[in-house]
Design a protein around this motif. Structure first.
Motif, PDB file in Angstrom:
ATOM      1  N   GLY A  57       0.811  -1.219   0.000  1.00 25.55           N
ATOM      2  CA  GLY A  57       0.000   0.000   0.000  1.00 25.55           C
ATOM      3  C   GLY A  57       0.837   1.258   0.000  1.00 25.55           C
ATOM      4  O   GLY A  57       0.568   2.207  -0.762  1.00 25.55           O
ATOM      5  N   ILE A  58       1.869   1.292   0.831  1.00 25.08           N
ATOM      6  CA  ILE A  58       2.746   2.473   0.893  1.00 25.08           C
ATOM      7  C   ILE A  58       3.509   2.629  -0.421  1.00 25.08           C
ATOM      8  O   ILE A  58       3.681   3.735  -0.933  1.00 25.08           O
ATOM      9  N   GLY A  59       3.965   1.516  -0.990  1.00 22.37           N
ATOM     10  CA  GLY A  59       4.670   1.561  -2.264  1.00 22.37           C
ATOM     11  C   GLY A  59       3.793   2.086  -3.389  1.00 22.37           C
ATOM     12  O   GLY A  59       4.238   2.900  -4.201  1.00 22.37           O
ATOM     13  N   LEU A  60       2.552   1.640  -3.434  1.00 19.68           N
ATOM     14  CA  LEU A  60       1.623   2.117  -4.464  1.00 19.68           C
ATOM     15  C   LEU A  60       1.323   3.603  -4.299  1.00 19.68           C
ATOM     16  O   LEU A  60       1.221   4.339  -5.287  1.00 19.68           O
ATOM     17  N   ALA A  61       1.197   4.056  -3.051  1.00 19.01           N
ATOM     18  CA  ALA A  61       0.954   5.482  -2.809  1.00 19.01           C
ATOM     19  C   ALA A  61       2.143   6.317  -3.269  1.00 19.01           C
ATOM     20  O   ALA A  61       1.978   7.387  -3.870  1.00 19.01           O
ATOM     21  N   ALA A  62       3.349   5.838  -3.000  1.00 20.42           N
ATOM     22  CA  ALA A  62       4.556   6.551  -3.420  1.00 20.42           C
ATOM     23  C   ALA A  62       4.638   6.604  -4.948  1.00 20.42           C
ATOM     24  O   ALA A  62       5.011   7.634  -5.526  1.00 20.42           O
ATOM     25  N   ALA A  63       4.296   5.500  -5.594  1.00 18.59           N
ATOM     26  CA  ALA A  63       4.311   5.464  -7.058  1.00 18.59           C
ATOM     27  C   ALA A  63       3.243   6.396  -7.632  1.00 18.59           C
ATOM     28  O   ALA A  63       3.471   7.063  -8.656  1.00 18.59           O
ATOM     29  N   SER A  64       2.094   6.465  -6.978  1.00 20.41           N
ATOM     30  CA  SER A  64       1.032   7.376  -7.407  1.00 20.41           C
ATOM     31  C   SER A  64       1.498   8.824  -7.319  1.00 20.41           C
ATOM     32  O   SER A  64       1.297   9.618  -8.248  1.00 20.41           O
ATOM     33  N   ILE A 112      -6.220  -0.792   0.036  1.00 24.00           N
ATOM     34  CA  ILE A 112      -5.400  -1.821   0.682  1.00 24.00           C
ATOM     35  C   ILE A 112      -5.077  -1.438   2.122  1.00 24.00           C
ATOM     36  O   ILE A 112      -5.233  -2.245   3.057  1.00 24.00           O
ATOM     37  N   LEU A 113      -4.643  -0.200   2.325  1.00 23.25           N
ATOM     38  CA  LEU A 113      -4.251   0.233   3.663  1.00 23.25           C
ATOM     39  C   LEU A 113      -5.444   0.316   4.609  1.00 23.25           C
ATOM     40  O   LEU A 113      -5.333  -0.016   5.798  1.00 23.25           O
ATOM     41  N   THR A 121      -3.154   4.535   9.245  1.00 22.56           N
ATOM     42  CA  THR A 121      -2.054   4.446   8.281  1.00 22.56           C
ATOM     43  C   THR A 121      -2.508   4.930   6.913  1.00 22.56           C
ATOM     44  O   THR A 121      -1.763   5.640   6.221  1.00 22.56           O
ATOM     45  N   ALA A 122      -3.713   4.569   6.515  1.00 21.90           N
ATOM     46  CA  ALA A 122      -4.251   5.028   5.236  1.00 21.90           C
ATOM     47  C   ALA A 122      -4.354   6.550   5.216  1.00 21.90           C
ATOM     48  O   ALA A 122      -3.977   7.204   4.226  1.00 21.90           O
ATOM     49  N   PHE A 123      -4.836   7.134   6.309  1.00 22.06           N
ATOM     50  CA  PHE A 123      -5.006   8.582   6.383  1.00 22.06           C
ATOM     51  C   PHE A 123      -3.660   9.307   6.319  1.00 22.06           C
ATOM     52  O   PHE A 123      -3.486  10.268   5.569  1.00 22.06           O
ATOM     53  N   LEU A 124      -2.692   8.830   7.097  1.00 24.61           N
ATOM     54  CA  LEU A 124      -1.374   9.461   7.107  1.00 24.61           C
ATOM     55  C   LEU A 124      -0.665   9.310   5.756  1.00 24.61           C
ATOM     56  O   LEU A 124       0.024  10.222   5.296  1.00 24.61           O
ATOM     57  N   THR A 125      -0.860   8.163   5.121  1.00 24.43           N
ATOM     58  CA  THR A 125      -0.273   7.942   3.794  1.00 24.43           C
ATOM     59  C   THR A 125      -0.903   8.877   2.775  1.00 24.43           C
ATOM     60  O   THR A 125      -0.213   9.436   1.917  1.00 24.43           O
TER      61      THR A 125
END
Length: 304
Positions: A57-64, A112-113, A121-125
């Motif tokens: 999830g964190i990786g996908l957010a970073a890629a986005s 996912i998060l 975690t989803a909110f902070l991401t």
């Protein structure tokens, strides 16, 4: 036969193009520090399923966020020598395709998060994604020569996200990891900005070496590197880490300081890029030391 080969070649280029939009090297460092945060958050091993989902999830957010950065910076990228071959300026992909790709990754990341990790975690991401892709790229980057200092908060978030993923909360030790990356970011990026200052000047992006000159930037790099060396001692001083980490922090910090002092004495683009390269080695090294030091007691117990 040639037609089939051409189609296969097009498909291969398409995959490479979308991967290029993700800035995999940058995402790799983000995921790395997030995973270290997960391991440091618990005395033993973090739960496997949650860790895997959080990493994805964190990786996908970073890629986005990286893909959105490509879209938002596409005009400046077309004018700078170092970015002219990126997917959008080179015409390998259309702006609408980039936005669709970025939004898809972002939505998938949040789903996912939220479902498999936890809502905090989803909110902070999400805040980190917005902070980098919009607050930094759209506003801060062109508003102030302190852009990388303020915008560095988004880039410093990954270990906090990793910690939160496995504990459901934000611990003061997680904030120490945040502070470490936050302090590392300016000397890391300003070294690069010195070497690429002509490109930034061409598109009127007010990076520090463009607005205040190389000499002031060199001084800032040196002062921030000294501050980073001090901040890197906090995990040891607060009892988060032990002597193994302390030795690594002093050694790696001394190496960074060596390059910062050299760079202060000579405005050389090659040396600036060498300093930039060492800063990446420093980040990986310091977080690896944190991880190794964290598990030394557990390993020692196995042999008792």
């Amino acid at each position: 036969m040639n037609s089939t080969t051409d189609i296969e070649s097009t498909n291969a280029v398409s995959w490479r193009t979308y991967l290029a939009l993700c800035k995999l090297k940058v995402v790799g460092h983000i995921v790395f520090t997030a995973v270290i945060g997960m391991f440091l958050a618990v005395p033993g091993l973090p739960p496997l399923a949650v860790s895997l989902w959080a990493t994805l999830g964190i990786g996908l957010a970073a890629a986005s966020a990286a893909a959105l950065n490509h879209f938002l910076d596409r005009r400046a990228d077309a004018e700078m020598a170092r970015t002219q071959n990126r997917p959008l300026p080179s015409g390998h992909v259309q702006p609408s395709q980039v936005v669709t790709f970025a939004v898809t990754l972002g939505v998938l990341s949040m789903a996912i998060l939220t479902v498999f990790v936890n809502p905090l975690t989803a909110f902070l991401t999400f805040l980190s994604l917005i902070g980098y892709a919009f607050v930094y790229t759209v506003y801060l980057k062109r508003a102030t020569p302190q852009n990388i200092v303020i915008g560095g908060a988004a880039g410093a978030a990954p270990p906090v996200l990793g910690w939160c993923a496995v504990t459901g909360g934000v611990h003061p030790y997680a904030l120490l990891l945040f502070l470490l990356i936050f302090t590392w970011t300016p000397p890391h990026f300003w070294a690069y900005a010195i070497a690429k200052r002509d490109d930034y000047a061409k598109v009127n992006i007010p990076m520090l070496p463009v607005t205040h000159g190389v000499e002031i930037t060199q001084l800032h790099i040196l002062l921030y590197t000294i501050l980073l060396l001090i901040v890197s001692l906090f995990p040891y001083l607060t009892g988060m880490s032990g002597f193994l980490y302390l030795g690594a922090a002093v050694g790696l910090g001394g190496g960074f300081l060596y390059y910062a002092v050299r760079l202060k004495k000579e405005a050389d683009n090659k040396l600036a890029m060498t300093t930039f390269g060492y800063s990446l080695v420093y980040l990986v090294g310091i977080f690896s030391a944190l991880l190794i030091d964290h598990y030394v007691p557990l390993i020692a117990d196995l042999f008792r």
